[in-house]
Structure formats: structure tokens, C-alpha cells
Write an enzyme that holds these catalytic residues in place. Sequence first.
Site, PDB file in Angstrom:
ATOM      1  N   HIS A 245      19.825 -34.169 120.634  1.00  0.00           N
ATOM      2  CA  HIS A 245      18.799 -33.324 119.937  1.00  0.00           C
ATOM      3  C   HIS A 245      19.220 -32.044 119.794  1.00  0.00           C
ATOM      4  CE1 HIS A 245      15.860 -36.835 119.483  1.00  0.00           C
ATOM      5  NE2 HIS A 245      15.438 -36.456 120.436  1.00  0.00           N
TER       6      HIS A 245
HETATM    7  O1  RIB Z   1      11.816 -33.985 121.824  1.00  0.00           O
HETATM    8  C1  RIB Z   1      12.860 -33.085 121.815  1.00  0.00           C
HETATM    9  C2  RIB Z   1      13.161 -32.348 122.130  1.00  0.00           C
HETATM   10  O2  RIB Z   1      12.486 -32.345 123.046  1.00  0.00           O
HETATM   11  C3  RIB Z   1      14.816 -31.332 123.051  1.00  0.00           C
HETATM   12  O3  RIB Z   1      14.764 -29.944 122.854  1.00  0.00           O
HETATM   13  C4  RIB Z   1      14.596 -32.124 124.075  1.00  0.00           C
HETATM   14  O4  RIB Z   1      15.654 -31.911 125.043  1.00  0.00           O
HETATM   15  C5  RIB Z   1      13.237 -31.935 124.484  1.00  0.00           C
HETATM   16  O5  RIB Z   1      13.037 -30.527 124.556  1.00  0.00           O
END
Ligand code: RIB
Length: 316
Positions: A245
Site C-alpha cells: 500500500h
Molecule cells: O490500510 C493499509 C494502510 O494501513 C497502510 O498504510 C498500512 O501500513 C496501515 O497503516
Amino acid sequence: MRELPEMARETIVIDTDPGQDDAVALLLAFASQAELDLRAITTVAGNVPVAQTTANALRVRDLAGCDAVPVHRGAERPLVCALETAEFVCGPDGLAGSGLPAPRSAVAPGHAVDALIALLRAAPDDSVTLCPLGPLTNLAFAFRLAPEVLPKVRRIVLMGGAIGLGNITPAAEFNIHVDPHAAAIVFGCGRPIVMLGLGVTLKAIASHAQVAGLLATGNAASRCVHGMVTRPRPGGLGSDGHPMHDACVVAYLLWPELFAGRDCFLAVETGEGPLRGRTTIDWNGRLKRPANAHVVAEVEAEALFTRLFARLATLP
Ligand code: RIB
Ligand code: CA
């Protein structure tokens, strides 16, 4: 031959809650000093409590050998809600699979919010890109404590939100769910925002061949990432591999041509209940409200990881 103007480096601050995908984003930034001037790392409670996200930021910085970039510890908990963490995803210390030792370097003095405000106060207008990778608590504090720094923010490129289903709840993506009030402040701040939500980041999964190539590369950073992306997937989160992500944020800064999206109006649900943290994104412009974010929805994943992993190979 006329010399091409040296491409200006983008001045950035990464606000983060490491987390494996945060770690990959940090490593990509450390490996991209020709394009990115990473002025500071600020930590926030999210994946794990802030003492651990801070230790994890130091552990990743130690791996990259970039002690010149200060790490400032930030918010312990969301503005209003109780803290919710995600050890079930990232492991008890937040970096399961990394194999990284405890930090050997130290956190910088001063709270992250104070450091962020001071950095922005000293910067020219429209000069600093903020890259939040976790709950938006630190940015919300800074914008409320010192609204005069907002004109210094060139843009906010963040990981958060979802066009479709959430991940931590059916309605919401984790970062926005944890601190929806902070998210509402940030999305209402008036500065240019690029939102990389689950609609695009769930597509950011490296192929098995690309992951195997990390071991062939063999440097410490590549081995660390290999361990993180090949760790077992927690139950209920699918089996296609670990979406990177947060790495999409830094990749967007470096290679925007690999991404596609559109300007949209969006609102954040701050009420308690099943919709808390929902980002309602007006993808088709039905509400006739002015856009407050560029919402990214597509990524060329294979090219992204080919370039990302090649950058990691340049680290220690
Ligand atoms: O939903 C994914 C996000 O939430 C990413 O940034 C992960 O590291 C958590 O922070
Ligand atoms: Ca994160």
C-alpha cells in the site's frame, strides 16, 4: 548541447506507522535521493503503538544507513477515537518477516508535530510535499495548531481511503478508520491532495518472479523486503500476497506515469458505527461539489515493482 536544467528534487516529509509496507516506502525514498529530498520522518500510532512505530522507523533507517534524516516521534493516539492497532496483520513488533535488529540509532528530540510545524514555517510557499502513510493525526494537529503553515505545503500524497470495500471494516480503510476526525481535517485543508486508496494499492502486489528476484539481488534491503512480502498472510486478508500500500505513495512521486485517476470530491464519515472512516468518493461527479482530491485508481504493478526492486538493489 544545451544542458538540461537539473531536475529539481522534491522536498518531502514522510509521516508513517511502520508496518511492512511503510518500511518499503521508506526504503524506496532512501534509495531515491536524486529525486527526493527527504527532510524528516515523523511517526504516528497506527499499525502498532507509536513507541514501536518509532523504533521501526529507526530500524529501517539503520538498514538504509541514512542517519542524517531525523526521526521524530508523534501522536500516541487519534484525536478523538481510542487507538486501534493491527498486529494481526503486521505482527507483534509491526515488522514481522523483516529480520531487522533493534534500533542502533536515536530518535530526534521534540514531538513530531512541533518538528513538522517548524520545518514548514522555515520553508518557502508551495515547497514541501507531505507523505502520510498512516493515520492522519500528526498532520491534523499541525494544521490546527499552526494553520499559517498550510501555504508552505506543495501537496499531500497519502495512502488512505477506499473507493470500494474497506479492509479493517467493510466500510473503511485502516488509516482513515483509526482517525476519521484527523482525516476530515486533512481532506478539508484546501491544499492539493493525491489519495492512493485501496482501489489502487490492493493492485500493488509483486509477482512471484519479482519477489524471487529479491533474493537473487542479495543485498540486505532486498533480503529484508523478501522476508516481509513472503511472510504468511493473516486469515481473512486474501492469499494473493502482501499489497505494498504505502510504497505506492513514494512510487507516485517518482513515476506518476504508472498511475491513473481523476479529481473527485470526497467526504469522510466521522460518526461512530459501521460507517466510521468511510471515504465517500464522488467518482462520477453526482454531487457537483468541487474536487478536494486526485483519487488514484490504477497502477501498472509489474512496472512499479520492476523499478522499485531495482532501486532497492542500490541500498546497502
Ligand atoms: O490500510 C493499509 C494502510 O494501513 C497502510 O498504510 C498500512 O501500513 C496501515 O497503516
Ligand atoms: Ca502505513
